[in-house]
Write an enzyme that holds these catalytic residues in place. Structure first.
Site, PDB file in Angstrom:
ATOM      1  N   GLY A  26       0.800  -1.212   0.000  1.00 43.42           N
ATOM      2  CA  GLY A  26       0.000   0.000   0.000  1.00 43.42           C
ATOM      3  C   GLY A  26       0.832   1.261   0.000  1.00 43.42           C
ATOM      4  O   GLY A  26       0.285   2.359   0.143  1.00 43.42           O
ATOM      5  N   ASP A  27       2.143   1.119  -0.168  1.00 45.33           N
ATOM      6  CA  ASP A  27       3.021   2.289  -0.205  1.00 45.33           C
ATOM      7  C   ASP A  27       4.213   1.948  -1.091  1.00 45.33           C
ATOM      8  O   ASP A  27       4.195   0.954  -1.810  1.00 45.33           O
ATOM      9  CB  ASP A  27       3.439   2.691   1.214  1.00 45.33           C
TER      10      ASP A  27
END
Length: 479
Positions: free
Chosen positions: A259-260
């Site tokens: 997610g990053d």
């Protein structure tokens, strides 16, 4: 002696059989006692003279029993062998629930292919430690931070590896607390090694980290190899691998869905990073595959106040990822990002291929120096193929502090059907290009098609590439 009666003879035969089978049974027990529990080989920077299993220290792999004490006791006892060939600790097949534990020097932690370390969701099993001095501030909250699941500081010669065993951070609990703004301290990472030298993290699967997955910081001579990292693409701050104020690091053959940013290169935050003054330099990233729809395959910054220099990235594949390489900085960061070399990227379905941002405005606090301008120069990209791209590049320097020495060559970008009408935006940027499609902005003038080797990539090896990897063995008998 007189002759035996018929019944006596039968008893004697039966007793003889009992004795024979009893002896065979005992021999069978002896064989089972001597039977090898585990015997295997693996590659590592160091081999160990002593071996143990977490079960020797009361470990229970049922997914319910806390093994925090077992891990701490095991590593504490095995630390005595540091000057006698070192020790290795096996985590066998099973689900091993545990809170945080600290590593020791001259030590190997090995996860069996069917072993799963389950991070405890009992907050009491996570001690709180001070913010990093180069950050001066927790990232999730102003105070301290929860210690990482696997932690070590002031160590030398440490290996965390396995036969693709799994570390499960059970991060949903932490993500919910973060979204609800109920986090008192910065969330824990899965693996963090500080102030250490000669580190290997390899051949593991990391899933659902509460926050960053692998964080070497203030360390040197690091190999991160053969790692699979998986987290929901909407999970907050689940960066893959974040080398932070580290020297001589090699990241290779890793597959990351997160997610990053898949790899985020860092060196401290604003005035704290400037004061600490420890750069990340001599970094290799190769054969990385990344999926991260809301972030970058490789990010440089945004916390780069101690400086980032001599980063070499090659054979990078990114699919459905926001950007290929992103430089994130801002007024107040200070520091520098320079001598960056990227070649051989294959990208599919991207928002931007190249993204440089001089207005990434998150700050540790209000005490940063508004006159601390970052220096961004010597950024080299070559041999890039991209498809289904919304925009070729967004390059935004800082007014009065342009990003200089940008070089882009031999790049073909296929735009998506609904791509932006203007494929390049450039402000406060200085550089050159060659053989780039679609044609770049006027601030990056074309030097002609014959300049195919226009952008640099160093020919000489870094010392981390010359580290000898040994073939080690683990043999463990029942006690």
């Amino acid at each position: 002696m007189g002759s035996l009666s018929g019944s006596s003879k039968k008893l004697q035969v039966i007793w003889g059989l009992v004795v024979v089978f009893g002896v065979l049974g005992l021999r069978g027990v002896e064989c089972r006692k001597a039977r090898i529990l585990d015997s295997f080989e693996y590659s590592a920077i160091s081999c160990r003279a002593h071996s143990a299993s977490i079960t020797d220290f009361g470990g229970v792999g049922d997914g319910k029993t806390s093994n925090t004490k077992a891990f701490r006791d095991a590593i504490n006892q095995l630390s005595q062998y540091g000057s006698d060939g070192g020790a290795q600790l096996l985590v066998p097949a099973g689900q091993w629930l545990t809170g945080s534990f600290n590593l020791t020097s001259h030590f190997t932690l090995f996860l069996h292919k069917d072993a799963v370390l389950l991070a405890s969701q009992d907050v009491n099993e996570w001690s709180v430690i001070n913010p990093l001095p180069s950050y001066g501030h927790g990232r999730d909250a102003a105070g301290g931070r929860y210690i990482s699941l696997i932690f070590g500081t002031n160590l030398t010669d440490v290996v965390v590896t396995g036969d693709n065993g799994t570390i499960d951070g059970q991060g949903a609990f932490w993500w919910q607390q973060f979204h609800r703004k109920k986090i008192k301290y910065t969330r824990p990472y899965l693996i963090e090694i500080m102030h250490s030298d000669n580190i290997q993290i390899s051949n593991l699967t990391l899933v659902n980290s509460p926050s960053w997955n692998i964080h070497p910081v203030y360390s040197s001579n690091i190999i991160v190899q053969g790692i699979t990292i998986l987290a929901p693409i909407t999970s907050p701050n689940t960066d893959g691998i974040n080398p932070d104020s580290c020297t001589n690091t090699r990241i290779e053959d890793c597959y990351i869905v997160s997610g990053d940013d898949c790899v985020a290169v860092k060196s401290g935050w604003d005035e704290y990073g400037i004061a600490y003054g420890m750069p990340t330099k001599q970094l290799i990233i190769r054969r990385l595959t990344c999926i991260s729809p809301y972030s970058a395959a490789i990010a440089l910054g945004s916390e780069m106040s101690g400086g980032i220099q001599d980063v070499r990235a090659e054979e990078i594949v990114a699919i459905n990822t926001e950007s290929g390489v992103r430089i994130k900085t801002a007024v107040g960061r200070g520091g520098y990002v320079k001598d960056i070399y990227v070649r051989g990227m294959t990208l599919h379905t991207m928002k931007w291929v190249f993204w440089m941002t001089g207005n990434y405005g998150s700050h540790a606090d209000t005490h940063y120096d508004p006159n601390a301008l970052p220096e961004i120069k010597g950024i080299n990209y070559r041999n890039v193929v991209a498809e289904n791209v919304s925009m070729a590049a967004r390059l935004e320097g800082i007014s009065g502090d342009p990003f200089t020495g940008v070089c882009i060559s031999n790049v073909t970008i296929g735009l998506a059907k609904k791509a932006k009408k203007v494929p390049w935006t450039c402000t406060d940027i200085e550089g050159i290009t060659s053989r780039v499609t679609p044609p770049p902005c006027n601030l990056l003038p074309d030097q002609g098609p014959e300049k195919i080797g226009l952008c640099d990539f160093p020919a000489e090896n870094l010392s981390i590439d010359n580290v000898e990897i040994k073939r080690c063995s683990f043999t463990r008998n029942y006690l």
